[in-house]
Design an enzyme around this catalytic site. Structure first.
Site, PDB file in Angstrom:
ATOM      1  CG  ASP A   1      11.590   2.201  -6.560  1.00  0.00           C
ATOM      2  OD1 ASP A   1      11.006   1.404  -7.305  1.00  0.00           O
ATOM      3  OD2 ASP A   1      12.771   2.028  -6.157  1.00  0.00           O
ATOM      4  CB  ILE A   2      13.901   1.419  -1.700  1.00  0.00           C
ATOM      5  CG1 ILE A   2      14.705   1.641  -0.439  1.00  0.00           C
ATOM      6  CG2 ILE A   2      14.546   0.407  -2.612  1.00  0.00           C
ATOM      7  CD1 ILE A   2      14.746   0.419   0.469  1.00  0.00           C
TER       8      ILE A   2
ATOM      9  CG  ASN B   1       9.866  -3.172 -15.333  1.00  0.00           C
ATOM     10  OD1 ASN B   1       9.827  -2.728 -16.477  1.00  0.00           O
ATOM     11  ND2 ASN B   1      10.475  -2.543 -14.347  1.00  0.00           N
TER      12      ASN B   1
ATOM     13  CD  GLU C   1      15.373  -5.513  -9.915  1.00  0.00           C
ATOM     14  OE1 GLU C   1      15.188  -5.059  -8.772  1.00  0.00           O
ATOM     15  OE2 GLU C   1      16.162  -5.023 -10.728  1.00  0.00           O
ATOM     16  CB  VAL C   2       9.407  -7.034  -6.484  1.00  0.00           C
ATOM     17  CG1 VAL C   2       8.502  -7.422  -5.317  1.00  0.00           C
ATOM     18  CG2 VAL C   2      10.679  -6.358  -5.990  1.00  0.00           C
TER      19      VAL C   2
ATOM     20  CG  HIS D   1       5.944  -3.628  -8.895  1.00  0.00           C
ATOM     21  ND1 HIS D   1       6.185  -4.989  -8.833  1.00  0.00           N
ATOM     22  CD2 HIS D   1       7.022  -3.085  -9.526  1.00  0.00           C
ATOM     23  CE1 HIS D   1       7.362  -5.251  -9.393  1.00  0.00           C
ATOM     24  NE2 HIS D   1       7.877  -4.113  -9.829  1.00  0.00           N
TER      25      HIS D   1
ATOM     26  CG  HIS E   1       8.115   0.914 -11.755  1.00  0.00           C
ATOM     27  ND1 HIS E   1       9.238   1.034 -10.965  1.00  0.00           N
ATOM     28  CD2 HIS E   1       8.010  -0.408 -12.040  1.00  0.00           C
ATOM     29  CE1 HIS E   1       9.781  -0.157 -10.781  1.00  0.00           C
ATOM     30  NE2 HIS E   1       9.046  -1.063 -11.429  1.00  0.00           N
TER      31      HIS E   1
HETATM   32  P1  AMP Z   1      10.837  -4.299 -10.839  1.00  0.00           P
HETATM   33  O1  AMP Z   1      12.195  -4.416 -11.437  1.00  0.00           O
HETATM   34  O2  AMP Z   1       9.823  -3.723 -11.802  1.00  0.00           O
HETATM   35  O3  AMP Z   1      10.368  -5.570 -10.203  1.00  0.00           O
HETATM   36  O4  AMP Z   1      10.957  -3.178  -9.728  1.00  0.00           O
HETATM   37  C1  AMP Z   1      11.109  -3.435  -8.375  1.00  0.00           C
HETATM   38  C2  AMP Z   1      11.297  -2.104  -7.707  1.00  0.00           C
HETATM   39  O5  AMP Z   1      11.101  -2.269  -6.320  1.00  0.00           O
HETATM   40  C3  AMP Z   1      12.663  -1.481  -7.907  1.00  0.00           C
HETATM   41  O6  AMP Z   1      12.523  -0.208  -8.524  1.00  0.00           O
HETATM   42  C4  AMP Z   1      13.223  -1.364  -6.484  1.00  0.00           C
HETATM   43  O7  AMP Z   1      13.972  -0.200  -6.279  1.00  0.00           O
HETATM   44  C5  AMP Z   1      11.950  -1.375  -5.666  1.00  0.00           C
HETATM   45  N1  AMP Z   1      12.081  -1.842  -4.296  1.00  0.00           N
HETATM   46  C6  AMP Z   1      12.689  -2.980  -3.857  1.00  0.00           C
HETATM   47  N2  AMP Z   1      12.578  -3.087  -2.525  1.00  0.00           N
HETATM   48  C7  AMP Z   1      11.878  -2.004  -2.105  1.00  0.00           C
HETATM   49  C8  AMP Z   1      11.439  -1.532  -0.835  1.00  0.00           C
HETATM   50  N3  AMP Z   1      11.700  -2.221   0.305  1.00  0.00           N
HETATM   51  N4  AMP Z   1      10.750  -0.373  -0.771  1.00  0.00           N
HETATM   52  C9  AMP Z   1      10.506   0.323  -1.893  1.00  0.00           C
HETATM   53  N5  AMP Z   1      10.876  -0.067  -3.130  1.00  0.00           N
HETATM   54  C10 AMP Z   1      11.564  -1.213  -3.233  1.00  0.00           C
END
Ligand code: AMP
Length: 121
Positions: free
Chosen positions: A34-35, A92, A100-101, A105, A107
């Site tokens: 995770d970034i 999530n 968010e994405v 995924h 975690h």
């Molecule tokens: P969520 O809130 O569960 O959708 O988590 C999205 C996660 O993606 C967050 O923890 C971000 O830090 C992570 N994230 C976003 N962009 C990147 C990226 N380019 N590389 C790695 N992790 C990312």
């Protein structure tokens, strides 16, 4: 549920348009750091297919893809050396889950005691 957005950031990672720190990869699964880590170990595990969230993956992914995803978790936990100390796995999902994405995924967090499971502020 919204349609899958093929331009989401994890889709771009899968297409090689954005770099990632890969921890594990096979035909069906990619795991990367995770970034913005929330724990000493924070890895995201994603299926390579276009699924918006856990429910979508559960409903639509092939048996093979689902088995590969599930089996990969054990290997990833061993690569991360979390099998003795333990970890937390979180997916999530949607608005209340603060996803968010919009690409499914999981975690995987570890490396220290992680506190209570839910903190609402
Ligand atoms: P969520 O809130 O569960 O959708 O988590 C999205 C996660 O993606 C967050 O923890 C971000 O830090 C992570 N994230 C976003 N962009 C990147 C990226 N380019 N590389 C790695 N992790 C990312």
């Amino acid at each position: 549920m919204a349609d899958y957005d093929p331009d989401n950031i994890f889709a771009k990672i899968l297409k090689g348009e954005i770099p990632n720190k890969t921890v594990y990869e096979n035909e069906h699964v990619l795991a990367f750091e995770d970034i913005n880590p929330q724990a000493p170990v924070h890895v995201l595990v994603i299926p390579k297919g276009p699924y918006t969230d856990m429910r979508d993956f559960s409903k639509r992914a092939s048996e093979e893809a689902q088995m590969a995803f599930s089996r990969s978790i054990g290997d990833i936990v061993e690569i991360l050396e979390l099998e003795k100390t333990g970890f937390r796995a979180i997916a999530n999902t949607g608005i209340n889950g603060l996803q968010e994405v919009p690409h499914y995924h999981l975690h995987i967090l570890g490396g220290q005691p992680l506190g209570r499971m839910i903190h609402i502020s």
